[in-house]
Design an enzyme around this catalytic site. Structure first.
Site, PDB file in Angstrom:
ATOM      1  N   PRO A 161      14.989 -13.111   7.872  1.00 58.24           N
ATOM      2  CA  PRO A 161      14.974 -12.468   6.558  1.00 58.24           C
ATOM      3  C   PRO A 161      13.538 -12.113   6.185  1.00 58.24           C
ATOM      4  O   PRO A 161      12.615 -12.870   6.501  1.00 58.24           O
ATOM      5  CB  PRO A 161      15.539 -13.527   5.614  1.00 58.24           C
ATOM      6  CG  PRO A 161      15.826 -14.735   6.409  1.00 58.24           C
ATOM      7  CD  PRO A 161      15.428 -14.491   7.817  1.00 58.24           C
ATOM      8  N   HIS A 162      13.347 -10.969   5.555  1.00 56.24           N
ATOM      9  CA  HIS A 162      11.989 -10.579   5.185  1.00 56.24           C
ATOM     10  C   HIS A 162      12.005  -9.645   3.982  1.00 56.24           C
ATOM     11  O   HIS A 162      13.010  -9.007   3.700  1.00 56.24           O
ATOM     12  CB  HIS A 162      11.251  -9.923   6.364  1.00 56.24           C
ATOM     13  CG  HIS A 162      11.985  -8.793   6.995  1.00 56.24           C
ATOM     14  ND1 HIS A 162      12.985  -8.991   7.917  1.00 56.24           N
ATOM     15  CD2 HIS A 162      11.883  -7.461   6.839  1.00 56.24           C
ATOM     16  CE1 HIS A 162      13.464  -7.814   8.302  1.00 56.24           C
ATOM     17  NE2 HIS A 162      12.814  -6.870   7.662  1.00 56.24           N
ATOM     18  N   GLY A 163      10.867  -9.628   3.303  1.00 53.62           N
ATOM     19  CA  GLY A 163      10.756  -8.761   2.142  1.00 53.62           C
ATOM     20  C   GLY A 163       9.304  -8.562   1.751  1.00 53.62           C
ATOM     21  O   GLY A 163       8.437  -9.340   2.142  1.00 53.62           O
TER      22      GLY A 163
END
Length: 151
Positions: free
Chosen positions: A69-71
């Site tokens: 997951p990344h942001g």
């Protein structure tokens, strides 16, 4: 500025071993809380919104029980990683439809794009190493997870 060394982004205060949870949203909430607790510039709800927004574009479950997951976050001055293992593995809509138990979340400064992709590639490469993944899965403490990633 790409991060070429995993040790620069992983730390013990952002690593959790064998977290009990049973949903994709809950694991992302846990990751967001860890990020906020370890960095005064990071708001938990901003992190969660960023991660959920990215997941709506398509799952970051890359297969073999692993998700990245990344942001992007405004106000962040460097890339940070949050590493969490879950027990049991949870349904994360991964590309191989298998449940996920290793979550390697990356939060990057909003304006970083190129470095962000190179960092993701570096992390994916590290998690492609069967011995590293095996060591992470066998870990019974956050210390052991960090050590496995630094080998």
């Amino acid at each position: 500025m790409p991060i070429l060394d995993i040790q620069a982004i992983v730390s013990l205060d952002r690593t959790e071993c064998a977290v009990h949870c049973n949903s994709k949203k809950r694991i992302l909430e846990i990751i967001s809380a860890i990020a906020a607790n370890s960095n005064a510039k990071v708001e938990e709800d901003q992190v969660l919104a960023s991660l959920l927004s990215r997941e709506r574009m398509g799952s970051t479950g890359i297969g073999n029980g692993i998700a990245l997951p990344h942001g992007r976050l405004p106000g962040l001055d460097r890339v940070i990683a949050i590493v969490v293992t879950s027990d049991p593995a949870i349904d994360f809509d991964a590309i191989d439809n298998k449940p996920v138990d290793i979550f390697f979340a990356l939060l990057v400064p909003e304006e970083q794009t190129e470095g962000h992709l190179q960092t993701l590639a570096m992390v994916a490469g590290k998690l492609n190493d069967k011995d590293t993944v095996k060591a992470i899965r066998k870990a019974t403490s956050s210390d052991q997870i960090v050590t496995a990633l630094q080998q």
